[in-house]
Scaffold this active site. Structure first.
Site, PDB file in Angstrom:
ATOM      1  N   LYS A  65      -2.461   6.630   1.426  1.00 41.43           N
ATOM      2  CA  LYS A  65      -2.272   7.067   2.814  1.00 41.43           C
ATOM      3  C   LYS A  65      -1.305   8.257   2.837  1.00 41.43           C
ATOM      4  O   LYS A  65      -0.163   8.149   3.274  1.00 41.43           O
ATOM      5  CB  LYS A  65      -1.745   5.897   3.642  1.00 41.43           C
ATOM      6  N   GLU A 107     -16.255   6.375   4.143  1.00 40.21           N
ATOM      7  CA  GLU A 107     -15.583   5.912   5.359  1.00 40.21           C
ATOM      8  C   GLU A 107     -15.474   7.081   6.320  1.00 40.21           C
ATOM      9  O   GLU A 107     -16.003   8.166   6.055  1.00 40.21           O
ATOM     10  CB  GLU A 107     -14.208   5.328   5.019  1.00 40.21           C
ATOM     11  N   ARG A 132       0.835  -1.205   0.000  1.00 36.65           N
ATOM     12  CA  ARG A 132       0.000   0.000   0.000  1.00 36.65           C
ATOM     13  C   ARG A 132       0.866   1.251   0.000  1.00 36.65           C
ATOM     14  O   ARG A 132       0.564   2.246  -0.657  1.00 36.65           O
ATOM     15  CB  ARG A 132      -0.934  -0.032   1.206  1.00 36.65           C
TER      16      ARG A 132
HETATM   17  C1  LIG Z   1      -5.121   3.791   7.618  1.00 37.05           C
HETATM   18  C2  LIG Z   1      -6.526   4.096   7.250  1.00 37.05           C
HETATM   19  C3  LIG Z   1      -7.564   3.150   7.440  1.00 37.05           C
HETATM   20  C4  LIG Z   1      -7.359   1.831   8.129  1.00 37.05           C
HETATM   21  O1  LIG Z   1      -6.512   0.953   7.463  1.00 37.05           O
HETATM   22  P1  LIG Z   1      -5.868  -0.300   8.183  1.00 37.05           P
HETATM   23  O2  LIG Z   1      -4.935  -0.856   7.186  1.00 37.05           O
HETATM   24  O3  LIG Z   1      -6.975  -1.254   8.496  1.00 37.05           O
HETATM   25  O4  LIG Z   1      -5.223   0.187   9.433  1.00 37.05           O
HETATM   26  C5  LIG Z   1      -8.834   3.495   7.008  1.00 37.05           C
HETATM   27  N1  LIG Z   1      -9.092   4.691   6.433  1.00 37.05           N
HETATM   28  C6  LIG Z   1      -8.134   5.629   6.271  1.00 37.05           C
HETATM   29  C7  LIG Z   1      -8.485   6.935   5.645  1.00 37.05           C
HETATM   30  C8  LIG Z   1      -6.819   5.352   6.668  1.00 37.05           C
HETATM   31  O5  LIG Z   1      -5.876   6.278   6.483  1.00 37.05           O
END
Ligand SMILES: *Cc1c(COP(=O)(O)O)cnc(C)c1O
Length: 341
Positions: free
Chosen positions: A184, A220, A82
């Site tokens: 991210k 989300e 990722r």
């Molecule tokens: C990091 C993140 C998540 C959660 O991801 P995980 O890999 O399960 O920790 C969900 N939404 C956003 C916007 C994120 O930055």
């Protein structure tokens, strides 16, 4: 060596300095070998790309102790993958996936006295990140970068029991249709701060973002994906290419299907159908799943019958099964658990 004298159960989610961190530098078109260092401070040029144009991305994962005393990480290869995608989108050099996983192992091994014991509920949180480090004043990608991983012990997420969350449907956006919501990037968080502070001031725990093009579909929250459970126990997660692909959510969907024998579905979910679901949860590395009790859509309250006071039954099963796999109490799918030697 002995475990550090830390009250594991009383730790919160804050930065605690540990002994070692990993640093690698990218210069002249290539990464150096990287090394563990003890200095927690970074000195960079005042005009560094990260400081001027926010050229940075990050990851988050945990190391913890399993029931049989092994120190492990959960699917670090997916964090590496990722981060590679985040880097490509931000014109940053990819840190090779295998080197990323090796660096995670090095940081955990070097800080093993900070890995909380089994049963404490605490974990060693790992924060890999990368940033443009050389001076950039015209808008363009940096040519030098630093990749780092630090570790910090964090406390149990559900301290003092599970409290279902109250969300509001957000009027501000997190991600544009062809933007950066799926990576991210630090910038996704910088611009969410105004809205989360406002949500807290208004008495909400989180913002539930909707698709910014039509404001019809749920996406989300600022830092967690959404899982819903229908009245006949189908597990549904919103589909959209502006959602950050949570590793926890992807793992929970596998757990729902392969371990619990439930039907699973990834599809667009309308705000207007939220009231039809029995359970709702937020998922991410920190909490695994936090139950959502209520979503407030501009004054209209949508309550999930099963999650107002505790985790709903399917949410609880998902939580118990995934944490069981992580803690070594249940057999894990191939490759999910990385043992640190
Ligand atoms: C990091 C993140 C998540 C959660 O991801 P995980 O890999 O399960 O920790 C969900 N939404 C956003 C916007 C994120 O930055």
């Amino acid at each position: 060596m002995a475990k550090k004298d830390i009250k594991w159960g009383e730790l919160g989610f804050g930065y605690v300095k540990t002994d070692y961190r990993f640093v690698a530098n990218f210069k002249d078109g290539k990464w150096d070998e990287g090394e563990l260092i003890t200095d927690e401070n970074i000195v960079i040029n005042e005009c560094a790309g990260v400081l001027q144009y926010a050229q940075t991305c990050f990851e988050g994962l945990k190391a913890y102790t399993t029931e049989d005393g092994k120190i492990v990480c959960f699917r670090p290869d997916l964090n590496a993958q990722r981060m590679a995608e985040s880097c490509e989108r931000l014109k940053m050099p990819v840190f090779p996936v295998d080197k990323f996983v090796e660096a995670v192992e090095k940081v955990v091994a070097a800080n093993k006295d900070f890995v909380p014991p089994y049963g404490s509920g605490a974990t060693l949180y790992l924060r890999p990140y990368m940033f443009g480090s050389n001076a950039v004043i015209g808008v363009k990608p940096a040519t030098e970068y630093q990749f780092r991983i630090f570790a910090t012990p964090v406390g149990p997420y559900f301290k003092g029991g599970v409290k279902p969350l109250t969300l509001r449907i957000s009027d501000l956006d997190r991600a544009a249709p062809m933007g950066t919501g799926h990576i991210k990037a630090g910038l996704n968080y910088a611009m969410s701060l105004y809205n989360i502070v406002d949500a807290h001031e208004q008495g909400f725990d989180e913002n539930m973002y909707v698709d910014s093009a039509t404001r019809t579909y749920i996406e989300e929250t600022g830092g967690a994906n959404i899982i819903l459970v229908t009245k006949d126990k189908k597990v549904v997660t919103p589909k959209s290419n502006t959602i950050l692909p949570s590793i926890t959510r992807r793992s929970l969907m596998v757990v729902a299907k392969d371990y619990l024998g439930l039907e699973v579905e990834e599809r667009p979910v309308k705000v207007s159908e939220l009231g039809n679901f029995a359970e709702c949860g937020l998922c991410g590395t920190a909490a695994v799943i936090s139950p959502v009790g209520k979503v407030v859509d501009h004054g209209k309250e949508i309550c999930f019958p099963a999650g107002m006071t505790e985790m709903g039954p399917v949410t609880k099963k998902l939580y118990d099964t995934l944490t069981g796999i992580q803690m070594g109490r249940l057999e894990s799918p191939e490759g999910w658990i990385k043992v640190i030697e």
